[in-house]
Design a protein around this motif. Structure first.
Motif, PDB file in Angstrom:
ATOM      1  N   MET A 118      97.499  44.385  25.081  1.00 43.52           N
ATOM      2  CA  MET A 118      97.728  43.028  24.611  1.00 43.52           C
ATOM      3  C   MET A 118      96.422  42.287  24.354  1.00 43.52           C
ATOM      4  O   MET A 118      96.251  41.648  23.315  1.00 43.52           O
ATOM      5  N   LEU A 119      95.471  42.368  25.292  1.00 41.77           N
ATOM      6  CA  LEU A 119      94.218  41.643  25.138  1.00 41.77           C
ATOM      7  C   LEU A 119      93.410  42.174  23.960  1.00 41.77           C
ATOM      8  O   LEU A 119      92.797  41.399  23.211  1.00 41.77           O
ATOM      9  N   LEU A 120      93.416  43.503  23.797  1.00 36.68           N
ATOM     10  CA  LEU A 120      92.676  44.091  22.679  1.00 36.68           C
ATOM     11  C   LEU A 120      93.258  43.644  21.348  1.00 36.68           C
ATOM     12  O   LEU A 120      92.517  43.302  20.411  1.00 36.68           O
ATOM     13  N   LEU A 121      94.590  43.622  21.247  1.00 35.05           N
ATOM     14  CA  LEU A 121      95.237  43.178  20.023  1.00 35.05           C
ATOM     15  C   LEU A 121      94.994  41.686  19.786  1.00 35.05           C
ATOM     16  O   LEU A 121      94.776  41.258  18.644  1.00 35.05           O
ATOM     17  N   ALA A 122      95.011  40.894  20.863  1.00 38.34           N
ATOM     18  CA  ALA A 122      94.744  39.461  20.729  1.00 38.34           C
ATOM     19  C   ALA A 122      93.315  39.215  20.247  1.00 38.34           C
ATOM     20  O   ALA A 122      93.073  38.338  19.406  1.00 38.34           O
TER      21      ALA A 122
END
Length: 277
Positions: A118-122
């Motif tokens: 999630m953080l990488l995509l964000a």
């Protein structure tokens, strides 16, 4: 209401969150200075009267900046959670009720988003969409709706064969009416509980993006931006990190207590299993 008021966790946590929301809304009238007012006090001053939380490297009042930062942090948390709720509920409800090819297509899209951290995509979406409020909103919203979609799909799969659903079909209601006028409204308890846990997660995600320099552009500031600015001088000027971090910590704690309380009251079946474990 009696159940809510008897629960001390609900009363305390909701009171704290209401207070924080009021402070954020009334920030232009409560804050002694504007969030971008430079040189209102000595640079890097520790807490003292009239600067109860001290000042930053540009002589800006930290208390005022935290009040204005609450507006951005809470707005991002609430708006992205509502976006995730609407998109995730619609997608999960359609997939769970109709099944077949609709389920395969929609859940394949969900799985594509779900496999990425999630953080990488964000971070990737923030870089693509920009560091403004809209970019942050879309980046977090597009990475958090998948969990809501999975939850709603599972709930709809359990509910679609219940007697009241069969009765609605027998009365001649369309599938759309059965789904969104009968099934989805009966799932509001678990959905509200999920929302109360989603909001602090989104606030924390925004704070993390701001902390690593991918948040809102100066002079705008969220709690994560303030924490990032304070982290550079944490040894010499700890107040720059302590106060925004404390605001973030209290908000996260209040939301989690509120979520636990709502789960016990609105979704008692899940709380029984949790308490038993």
């Amino acid at each position: 209401m009696k159940l809510f008021l008897r629960d001390k966790r609900f009363v305390v946590s909701s009171s704290i969150l209401i207070l924080f929301c009021l402070l954020a809304i009334l920030a232009p009238w409560i804050a002694p200075y504007s969030y971008d007012a430079v040189g209102v006090g000595p640079n890097l001053s520790p807490p003292h009267f009239p600067f109860i939380m001290g000042t930053d490297v540009l002589g800006r009042d930290l208390f005022s900046r935290i009040l204005y930062g609450a507006r951005l942090s809470l707005a991002v948390g609430f708006c992205t959670a509502l976006f995730s709720l609407v998109l995730g509920t619609f997608t999960g409800a359609i997939a769970g009720y109709y099944g077949g090819k609709w389920d395969r297509i929609l859940m394949s899209i969900v799985d594509v988003f779900y496999i990425f951290p999630m953080l990488l995509l964000a971070i990737l979406l923030t870089l693509l969409l920009g560091r403004g409020f809209i970019g942050i909103f879309l980046a977090i919203g597009m990475t958090t709706w998948v969990s809501q979609a999975r939850l709603v799909r599972a709930l709809v799969l359990q509910a679609r064969d219940l007697p009241y659903v069969e009765a609605g079909r027998a009365m001649g209601l369309s599938h759309f009416q059965v789904l969104f006028k009968h099934i989805v409204p009966n799932l509001t308890g678990p959905m509200i509980v999920s929302l109360t846990f989603q909001i602090p997660n989104n606030i924390l995600t925004e704070s993390f993006l701001s902390f690593i320099g991918l948040g809102l552009q100066p002079p705008y500031s969220s709690w994560g931006t303030l924490a990032n600015e304070g982290f550079r001088g944490i040894q010499s000027y700890p107040h720059l990190m302590i106060f925004p971090g404390l605001a973030l910590f209290i908000t996260m704690l209040a939301f989690n207590f509120l979520g636990d309380s709502l789960r016990d009251i609105l979704d008692p079946k899940s709380s029984i299993g949790t308490n038993h474990n």
